[in-house]
Design a protein around this motif. Structure first.
Motif, PDB file in Angstrom:
ATOM      1  N   ARG A 126       0.850  -1.197   0.000  1.00  0.00           N
ATOM      2  CA  ARG A 126       0.000   0.000   0.000  1.00  0.00           C
ATOM      3  C   ARG A 126       0.880   1.239   0.000  1.00  0.00           C
ATOM      4  O   ARG A 126       1.853   1.333   0.753  1.00  0.00           O
ATOM      5  CB  ARG A 126      -0.928   0.013   1.216  1.00  0.00           C
ATOM      6  CG  ARG A 126      -1.856  -1.185   1.313  1.00  0.00           C
ATOM      7  CD  ARG A 126      -2.877  -0.971   2.432  1.00  0.00           C
ATOM      8  NE  ARG A 126      -3.854   0.068   2.065  1.00  0.00           N
ATOM      9  CZ  ARG A 126      -4.376   0.935   2.938  1.00  0.00           C
ATOM     10  NH1 ARG A 126      -3.994   0.923   4.214  1.00  0.00           N
ATOM     11  NH2 ARG A 126      -5.267   1.823   2.541  1.00  0.00           N
ATOM     12  N   TYR A 136       0.812   9.829  -7.907  1.00  0.00           N
ATOM     13  CA  TYR A 136      -0.379   8.979  -7.790  1.00  0.00           C
ATOM     14  C   TYR A 136      -0.967   8.713  -9.173  1.00  0.00           C
ATOM     15  O   TYR A 136      -1.340   7.573  -9.508  1.00  0.00           O
ATOM     16  CB  TYR A 136      -1.421   9.647  -6.898  1.00  0.00           C
ATOM     17  CG  TYR A 136      -2.791   9.009  -6.977  1.00  0.00           C
ATOM     18  CD1 TYR A 136      -3.086   7.847  -6.266  1.00  0.00           C
ATOM     19  CD2 TYR A 136      -3.790   9.558  -7.785  1.00  0.00           C
ATOM     20  CE1 TYR A 136      -4.334   7.241  -6.358  1.00  0.00           C
ATOM     21  CE2 TYR A 136      -5.032   8.970  -7.878  1.00  0.00           C
ATOM     22  CZ  TYR A 136      -5.296   7.815  -7.163  1.00  0.00           C
ATOM     23  OH  TYR A 136      -6.544   7.224  -7.268  1.00  0.00           O
ATOM     24  N   LYS A 140      -1.555   5.110 -11.226  1.00  0.00           N
ATOM     25  CA  LYS A 140      -2.870   4.652 -11.689  1.00  0.00           C
ATOM     26  C   LYS A 140      -2.938   4.469 -13.204  1.00  0.00           C
ATOM     27  O   LYS A 140      -3.857   3.805 -13.693  1.00  0.00           O
ATOM     28  CB  LYS A 140      -3.952   5.634 -11.241  1.00  0.00           C
ATOM     29  CG  LYS A 140      -4.066   5.797  -9.725  1.00  0.00           C
ATOM     30  CD  LYS A 140      -4.341   4.468  -9.025  1.00  0.00           C
ATOM     31  CE  LYS A 140      -5.689   3.910  -9.363  1.00  0.00           C
ATOM     32  NZ  LYS A 140      -5.971   2.647  -8.634  1.00  0.00           N
ATOM     33  N   SER A 147       2.531  -1.856 -11.328  1.00  0.00           N
ATOM     34  CA  SER A 147       1.547  -0.934 -10.751  1.00  0.00           C
ATOM     35  C   SER A 147       0.211  -1.620 -10.449  1.00  0.00           C
ATOM     36  O   SER A 147      -0.563  -1.141  -9.622  1.00  0.00           O
ATOM     37  CB  SER A 147       1.325   0.267 -11.674  1.00  0.00           C
ATOM     38  OG  SER A 147       0.915  -0.148 -12.962  1.00  0.00           O
ATOM     39  N   ASP A 148      -0.038  -2.753 -11.123  1.00  0.00           N
ATOM     40  CA  ASP A 148      -1.279  -3.489 -10.864  1.00  0.00           C
ATOM     41  C   ASP A 148      -1.167  -4.386  -9.635  1.00  0.00           C
ATOM     42  O   ASP A 148      -2.150  -4.997  -9.221  1.00  0.00           O
ATOM     43  CB  ASP A 148      -1.651  -4.341 -12.083  1.00  0.00           C
ATOM     44  CG  ASP A 148      -0.561  -5.333 -12.462  1.00  0.00           C
ATOM     45  OD1 ASP A 148       0.621  -5.084 -12.131  1.00  0.00           O
ATOM     46  OD2 ASP A 148      -0.887  -6.360 -13.080  1.00  0.00           O
ATOM     47  N   SER A 151      -1.611  -0.996  -4.258  1.00  0.00           N
ATOM     48  CA  SER A 151      -2.747  -0.078  -4.152  1.00  0.00           C
ATOM     49  C   SER A 151      -2.222   1.259  -3.654  1.00  0.00           C
ATOM     50  O   SER A 151      -1.162   1.336  -3.016  1.00  0.00           O
ATOM     51  CB  SER A 151      -3.806  -0.625  -3.189  1.00  0.00           C
ATOM     52  OG  SER A 151      -3.270  -0.786  -1.886  1.00  0.00           O
ATOM     53  N   SER A 152      -2.950   2.319  -3.959  1.00  0.00           N
ATOM     54  CA  SER A 152      -2.463   3.647  -3.595  1.00  0.00           C
ATOM     55  C   SER A 152      -3.609   4.594  -3.285  1.00  0.00           C
ATOM     56  O   SER A 152      -4.741   4.404  -3.739  1.00  0.00           O
ATOM     57  CB  SER A 152      -1.604   4.231  -4.725  1.00  0.00           C
ATOM     58  OG  SER A 152      -2.342   4.281  -5.930  1.00  0.00           O
ATOM     59  N   GLU A 167     -10.130   6.700  -3.346  1.00  0.00           N
ATOM     60  CA  GLU A 167      -8.675   6.772  -3.182  1.00  0.00           C
ATOM     61  C   GLU A 167      -8.207   8.200  -2.916  1.00  0.00           C
ATOM     62  O   GLU A 167      -7.023   8.433  -2.677  1.00  0.00           O
ATOM     63  CB  GLU A 167      -7.974   6.199  -4.417  1.00  0.00           C
ATOM     64  CG  GLU A 167      -8.189   4.698  -4.546  1.00  0.00           C
ATOM     65  CD  GLU A 167      -7.442   4.099  -5.720  1.00  0.00           C
ATOM     66  OE1 GLU A 167      -6.914   4.867  -6.560  1.00  0.00           O
ATOM     67  OE2 GLU A 167      -7.398   2.864  -5.814  1.00  0.00           O
TER      68      GLU A 167
END
Length: 266
Positions: A126, A136, A140, A147-148, A151-152, A167
């Motif tokens: 995270r 960010y 995304k 990146s997959d 989570s951010s 988010e």
């Protein structure tokens, strides 16, 4: 009197009658905008571009002729349409607001910082981006490998980023621990923070947020002049990696980490 300004591609306008360097702000094109507008030579003129500005004295604010004003307005409108990102997560999808001290990273820098965050967060990690929406956004976009697998969230004062749904976390650095109840302490594997102002007060408050959020790893991006304060507050070291912005900043900008990082020797 008549003053002539010569437009250059390098985002600098030179006044031909003196050595003084001048800028034409977008108030000539769109008074509601706060940013500068620059006209490439090929857009309005066939050769080196010039605009005559009429003024009664050197102290008067120059005004443009109706013809020139219309041309600037046309360019400004076309330029905004042509550059509007089709991807809602594209860096620059939302214009910088200099009044809120917003300066987006270049695509290369955003991508490099994203790679670092993904590597340090690990599988299923995270990531919290504090006042760093351009990183960010790069996370995304899904264009950086891995990146997959993370989570951010983005913590931002600017409510425009509420478009990113759950988010987005509203964040005011003046109230560093005023966070939603569902944001648990030490719940992020790494925290990237870019305090909006180069002051001890701002960094001290943002540091409280960082320490609340992070399990340990901190990636801080701020001015080089904050090095000693950052070290005292967060135990971070300056990296050799040099972050760049879409628009050049007058202050030297650096990255700092509190863990063995590839950025230290980049």
């Amino acid at each position: 009197m008549c003053k002539t300004f010569v437009f250059c591609r390098a985002e600098v306008l030179h006044q031909s009658s003196t050595a003084e360097t001048c800028l034409i702000s977008s108030r000539f094109a769109a008074p509601s905008q706060t940013h500068f507008a620059f006209i490439p030579e090929h857009q309005l003129f066939s050769g080196p571009s010039s605009v005559s500005v009429m003024s009664d004295s050197d102290d008067d604010i120059p005004t443009l002729s109706a013809h020139t004003l219309a041309a600037l307005q046309e360019f400004y409108s076309e330029n905004m349409v042509n550059q509007a990102p089709s991807d809602q997560y594209a860096v620059g999808a939302m214009e910088e607001d200099w009044g809120m001290s917003q300066f987006w990273y270049s695509d290369d820098t955003a991508a490099r910082l994203t790679e670092e965050l993904i590597h340090e967060a690990g599988e299923g990690g995270r990531i919290a981006c504090v006042s760093a929406p351009s990183v960010y956004q790069k996370l995304k976009q899904g264009v950086v490998d891995g990146s997959d697998r993370v989570s951010s969230v983005v913590l931002e004062f600017d409510h425009r980023f509420a478009a990113y749904g759950d988010e987005f976390i509203f964040y005011d650095y003046n109230e560093p621990l005023s966070l939603p109840s569902n944001v648990a302490p030490q719940s992020f594997d790494i925290v990237l923070a870019d305090p909006p102002y180069l002051s001890e007060e701002c960094l001290s408050k943002v540091s409280k947020t960082i320490q609340f959020l992070s399990k340990g790893k901190v990636l801080l991006c701020t001015g080089a002049i904050m090095e000693n304060i950052a070290k005292d507050l967060l135990g971070v070291k300056m990296c050799s990696f040099l972050p760049q912005h879409k628009r050049n900043l007058s202050n030297e900008f650096r990255c700092f980490v509190n863990y063995p990082s590839r950025l230290l020797s980049s």
